[in-house]
Design a protein around this motif. Structure first.
Motif, PDB file in Angstrom:
ATOM      1  N   THR A  34       0.771  -1.401  -0.157  1.00 24.25           N
ATOM      2  CA  THR A  34       0.144   0.110  -0.071  1.00 24.25           C
ATOM      3  C   THR A  34       0.859   1.150   0.125  1.00 24.25           C
ATOM      4  O   THR A  34       0.707   2.247  -0.657  1.00 24.25           O
ATOM      5  N   ILE A  35       2.094   1.241   0.862  1.00 29.16           N
ATOM      6  CA  ILE A  35       2.758   2.479   0.868  1.00 29.16           C
ATOM      7  C   ILE A  35       3.492   2.632  -0.362  1.00 29.16           C
ATOM      8  O   ILE A  35       3.405   3.698  -1.015  1.00 29.16           O
ATOM      9  N   VAL A  37       2.776   1.571  -3.347  1.00 30.69           N
ATOM     10  CA  VAL A  37       1.668   1.935  -4.510  1.00 30.69           C
ATOM     11  C   VAL A  37       1.395   3.392  -4.522  1.00 30.69           C
ATOM     12  O   VAL A  37       1.223   4.154  -5.400  1.00 30.69           O
ATOM     13  N   CYS A  38       1.049   3.513  -3.130  1.00 31.59           N
ATOM     14  CA  CYS A  38       0.376   5.245  -3.009  1.00 31.59           C
ATOM     15  C   CYS A  38       1.586   6.122  -3.351  1.00 31.59           C
ATOM     16  O   CYS A  38       1.352   7.237  -3.815  1.00 31.59           O
ATOM     17  N   LEU A  39       2.807   5.875  -2.792  1.00 28.78           N
ATOM     18  CA  LEU A  39       3.808   6.789  -3.159  1.00 28.78           C
ATOM     19  C   LEU A  39       4.255   6.882  -4.636  1.00 28.78           C
ATOM     20  O   LEU A  39       4.479   7.962  -4.909  1.00 28.78           O
ATOM     21  N   LEU A  41       2.259   6.044  -7.206  1.00 29.39           N
ATOM     22  CA  LEU A  41       0.911   6.917  -7.898  1.00 29.39           C
ATOM     23  C   LEU A  41       1.206   8.291  -7.620  1.00 29.39           C
ATOM     24  O   LEU A  41       0.896   9.202  -8.723  1.00 29.39           O
ATOM     25  N   GLY A  42       1.259   8.759  -6.328  1.00 28.20           N
ATOM     26  CA  GLY A  42       1.409   9.917  -6.128  1.00 28.20           C
ATOM     27  C   GLY A  42       2.519  10.828  -6.656  1.00 28.20           C
ATOM     28  O   GLY A  42       2.388  11.942  -7.268  1.00 28.20           O
ATOM     29  N   GLY A  66       0.198  11.315  -1.560  1.00 26.10           N
ATOM     30  CA  GLY A  66       0.530   9.677  -1.774  1.00 26.10           C
ATOM     31  C   GLY A  66       0.702   9.147  -0.219  1.00 26.10           C
ATOM     32  O   GLY A  66       0.071   8.048   0.195  1.00 26.10           O
ATOM     33  N   ILE A  69      -2.209   9.543   1.946  1.00 24.67           N
ATOM     34  CA  ILE A  69      -3.261   8.389   1.605  1.00 24.67           C
ATOM     35  C   ILE A  69      -2.683   7.216   1.959  1.00 24.67           C
ATOM     36  O   ILE A  69      -3.483   6.299   2.451  1.00 24.67           O
ATOM     37  N   ALA A  70      -1.550   6.784   1.925  1.00 23.44           N
ATOM     38  CA  ALA A  70      -0.905   5.613   2.513  1.00 23.44           C
ATOM     39  C   ALA A  70      -1.115   5.462   3.908  1.00 23.44           C
ATOM     40  O   ALA A  70      -1.272   4.265   4.388  1.00 23.44           O
ATOM     41  N   MET A  73      -4.899   4.701   4.692  1.00 22.36           N
ATOM     42  CA  MET A  73      -5.156   3.294   4.056  1.00 22.36           C
ATOM     43  C   MET A  73      -4.421   2.200   4.902  1.00 22.36           C
ATOM     44  O   MET A  73      -4.939   1.207   5.239  1.00 22.36           O
ATOM     45  N   THR A  74      -3.294   2.528   5.668  1.00 21.77           N
ATOM     46  CA  THR A  74      -2.708   1.747   6.670  1.00 21.77           C
ATOM     47  C   THR A  74      -3.501   1.677   7.851  1.00 21.77           C
ATOM     48  O   THR A  74      -3.502   0.495   8.218  1.00 21.77           O
TER      49      THR A  74
END
Length: 87
Positions: A34-35, A37-39, A41-42, A66, A69-70, A73-74
């Motif tokens: 998650t971390i 992907v979020c970083l 994509l950001g 990102g 958001i990470a 989500m975490t």
């Protein structure tokens, strides 16, 4: 006391998160993914929004968003894995 005696008396509804190593490994993998992907994509979205201006702030702002958001989500993942009992 015998450890097998304790295991037989252990209630499954009161078992702690640390009792199952596979759940712990799944949580660690999910959080890491998650971390990442979020970083990623950001950064990518921030650099696309910035376009050809070339200032470099778009990717930094995108990574910061990102990261936020990470973190959210975490927290959601940890609550889902622990059954809503995250401390």
């Amino acid at each position: 006391m015998n450890s097998t005696h304790n295991d037989k008396n252990r209630s499954t509804e009161n078992s702690s998160f640390g009792d199952n190593p596979w759940r712990a490994m799944g949580l660690i993998g999910s959080v890491g993914g998650t971390i990442g992907v979020c970083l990623g994509l950001g950064y990518w979205i921030g650099s696309k929004v910035e376009g050809s201006e070339g200032s470099g702030y778009g990717s930094i702002v995108g990574m910061a968003v990102g990261f936020v958001i990470a973190v959210i989500m975490t927290i959601i993942l940890i609550r889902a894995f622990t059954g809503g009992k995250a401390k």
